[in-house]
Design a protein around this motif. Structure first.
Motif, PDB file in Angstrom:
ATOM      1  N   GLN A  89       0.845  -1.183   0.000  1.00  0.00           N
ATOM      2  CA  GLN A  89       0.000   0.000   0.000  1.00  0.00           C
ATOM      3  C   GLN A  89       0.885   1.240   0.000  1.00  0.00           C
ATOM      4  OE1 GLN A  89      -2.987   0.040   3.060  1.00  0.00           O
ATOM      5  NE2 GLN A  89      -3.666   2.108   2.553  1.00  0.00           N
ATOM      6  N   LEU A  90       0.453   2.287  -0.716  1.00  0.00           N
ATOM      7  CA  LEU A  90       1.198   3.539  -0.760  1.00  0.00           C
ATOM      8  C   LEU A  90       0.720   4.453   0.353  1.00  0.00           C
ATOM      9  CD1 LEU A  90       1.241   4.142  -4.612  1.00  0.00           C
ATOM     10  CD2 LEU A  90       2.981   3.052  -3.180  1.00  0.00           C
ATOM     11  N   VAL A  91       1.679   5.042   1.052  1.00  0.00           N
ATOM     12  CA  VAL A  91       1.377   5.920   2.188  1.00  0.00           C
ATOM     13  C   VAL A  91       2.262   7.169   2.127  1.00  0.00           C
ATOM     14  CG1 VAL A  91       0.653   4.018   3.691  1.00  0.00           C
ATOM     15  CG2 VAL A  91       3.042   4.749   3.699  1.00  0.00           C
ATOM     16  N   ARG A  92       1.903   8.157   2.919  1.00  0.00           N
ATOM     17  CA  ARG A  92       2.700   9.373   3.078  1.00  0.00           C
ATOM     18  C   ARG A  92       2.936   9.600   4.568  1.00  0.00           C
ATOM     19  NH1 ARG A  92       2.960  12.955  -1.273  1.00  0.00           N
ATOM     20  NH2 ARG A  92       1.543  12.452  -2.963  1.00  0.00           N
ATOM     21  N   LEU A  93       4.016  10.268   4.879  1.00  0.00           N
ATOM     22  CA  LEU A  93       4.260  10.650   6.265  1.00  0.00           C
ATOM     23  C   LEU A  93       3.334  11.811   6.614  1.00  0.00           C
ATOM     24  CD1 LEU A  93       8.157  10.590   6.332  1.00  0.00           C
ATOM     25  CD2 LEU A  93       6.612   8.936   7.362  1.00  0.00           C
ATOM     26  N   LYS A  94       2.796  11.813   7.817  1.00  0.00           N
ATOM     27  CA  LYS A  94       1.921  12.907   8.244  1.00  0.00           C
ATOM     28  C   LYS A  94       2.707  14.203   8.381  1.00  0.00           C
ATOM     29  CE  LYS A  94      -1.698  10.300  10.528  1.00  0.00           C
ATOM     30  NZ  LYS A  94      -2.394  10.029  11.795  1.00  0.00           N
ATOM     31  N   GLN A  95       3.937  14.129   8.885  1.00  0.00           N
ATOM     32  CA  GLN A  95       4.788  15.303   9.049  1.00  0.00           C
ATOM     33  C   GLN A  95       6.165  15.000   8.471  1.00  0.00           C
ATOM     34  OE1 GLN A  95       4.771  16.396  13.178  1.00  0.00           O
ATOM     35  NE2 GLN A  95       2.710  17.201  13.067  1.00  0.00           N
ATOM     36  N   PRO A  96       6.316  15.168   7.155  1.00  0.00           N
ATOM     37  CA  PRO A  96       7.612  14.848   6.544  1.00  0.00           C
ATOM     38  C   PRO A  96       8.704  15.794   7.019  1.00  0.00           C
ATOM     39  CG  PRO A  96       6.130  15.812   4.934  1.00  0.00           C
ATOM     40  CD  PRO A  96       5.349  15.635   6.196  1.00  0.00           C
ATOM     41  N   GLY A  97       9.890  15.246   7.185  1.00  0.00           N
ATOM     42  CA  GLY A  97      11.047  16.042   7.570  1.00  0.00           C
ATOM     43  C   GLY A  97      11.805  16.512   6.348  1.00  0.00           C
ATOM     44  N   PHE A  98      12.922  17.182   6.559  1.00  0.00           N
ATOM     45  CA  PHE A  98      13.720  17.714   5.463  1.00  0.00           C
ATOM     46  C   PHE A  98      14.191  16.612   4.522  1.00  0.00           C
ATOM     47  CE2 PHE A  98      17.889  18.683   3.639  1.00  0.00           C
ATOM     48  CZ  PHE A  98      17.552  19.777   2.856  1.00  0.00           C
ATOM     49  N   GLY A 110       7.520  12.010  -1.662  1.00  0.00           N
ATOM     50  CA  GLY A 110       7.010  11.743  -0.321  1.00  0.00           C
ATOM     51  C   GLY A 110       6.095  10.543  -0.223  1.00  0.00           C
ATOM     52  N   VAL A 111       5.954   9.795  -1.303  1.00  0.00           N
ATOM     53  CA  VAL A 111       5.115   8.599  -1.291  1.00  0.00           C
ATOM     54  C   VAL A 111       5.998   7.393  -0.995  1.00  0.00           C
ATOM     55  CG1 VAL A 111       3.583   7.119  -2.634  1.00  0.00           C
ATOM     56  CG2 VAL A 111       3.487   9.606  -2.927  1.00  0.00           C
ATOM     57  N   TYR A 112       5.591   6.617  -0.012  1.00  0.00           N
ATOM     58  CA  TYR A 112       6.321   5.417   0.396  1.00  0.00           C
ATOM     59  C   TYR A 112       5.444   4.195   0.161  1.00  0.00           C
ATOM     60  CZ  TYR A 112       9.622   8.397   2.922  1.00  0.00           C
ATOM     61  OH  TYR A 112      10.577   9.320   3.257  1.00  0.00           O
ATOM     62  N   GLU A 113       6.078   3.047   0.015  1.00  0.00           N
ATOM     63  CA  GLU A 113       5.365   1.780  -0.102  1.00  0.00           C
ATOM     64  C   GLU A 113       5.603   0.976   1.169  1.00  0.00           C
ATOM     65  OE1 GLU A 113       5.324  -2.301  -2.788  1.00  0.00           O
ATOM     66  OE2 GLU A 113       6.653  -0.652  -3.358  1.00  0.00           O
ATOM     67  N   VAL A 114       4.537   0.442   1.730  1.00  0.00           N
ATOM     68  CA  VAL A 114       4.665  -0.432   2.900  1.00  0.00           C
ATOM     69  C   VAL A 114       5.296  -1.738   2.426  1.00  0.00           C
ATOM     70  CG1 VAL A 114       3.429  -1.696   4.703  1.00  0.00           C
ATOM     71  CG2 VAL A 114       2.663   0.596   4.042  1.00  0.00           C
TER      72      VAL A 114
END
Length: 64
Positions: A9-18, A27-31
């Motif tokens: 599943q593709l997810v994003r961080l709620k508060q991405p860092g630098f 900013g899209v990550y895969e679980v």
């Protein structure tokens, strides 16, 4: 307790860092792995974007 997100599943961080803003995936990550609960009882995941792989708690990510 069951995981909210599934492998692939593709997810994003709620508060991405630098460093997260620098990923080529926007900013899209895969679980990639479901992990057991940590000491606080919160479920965890391994997520990956390009060559960046990290562990996150369920409260730190959201679906795309």
């Amino acid at each position: 307790m069951t995981h909210k997100f599934k492998v692939r599943q593709l997810v994003r961080l709620k508060q991405p860092g630098f460093s997260d803003a620098q990923t080529s995936s926007g900013g899209v990550y895969e679980v990639i792995r479901l992990m057991p609960a940590d000491q606080t009882g919160e479920l965890s995941y391994r997520i990956k974007a390009g060559f960046i792989e990290r562990a996150v708690r369920e409260s730190e990510i959201r679906s795309t």
